[in-house]
Design a protein around this motif. Sequence first.
Motif: not given
Length: 211
Positions: A104-106, A18, A13-14, A10-11
Amino acid sequence: METLRERKKARTRDALLRAALELFTTKGYERTTVDEIAEAVDVSQRTFFRYFASKEEAAFFVPRLTETRFVSAVRARPPQEAPLETLRRAVLESWDTINEAIQQVVPLELHLRTYRVIESTPALLAVHLRRSLELEEELAQIIARREGLGVDADPRPRLAVAVFGGVMRVVERMWIAGDDLSVDAMRELTAEYLDAVGPALAENWRASRVG
């Protein structure tokens, strides 16, 4: 509970998301390459494609997240509510709660700046408009089921959703053209324009249905 591997994925991907949005909003979507996005995160092009099928998918990742939340909000509205009021309340509710989900994502401001990139990039705008039509059909099906109507036999679900979608596209254009790109500004415009829709579509169809 998420595993360590899932958190790491997840990190990554984020971070890629970003980096992509930062490049799209500063350099331009067309001039940004997948290699540049991957390089900004210090990963390979192959790693990028593990998470996103294309630059386009990265550009629309967060908008798809907001759409999903909106559709869920529509499904959760009380069945006795008039259709247009259901759409109105669901979209305003989504704007009230979306900040945390996006951040939580960008960063929220990065997501909001990306809207201008989508509107100003013909290829992205075409995708956005096509998806808007697909979303309208999905919403019409939901509204028809709520009202006990056949979506192909009764034009009102598609008509109500088309009116709603038209209002939202006007809101998007007005918001993007303005100086305030905040969620509060978008929510205020949304409420103002939806409140201007005439009472004929806002009436409760269930109460007027015969049989």
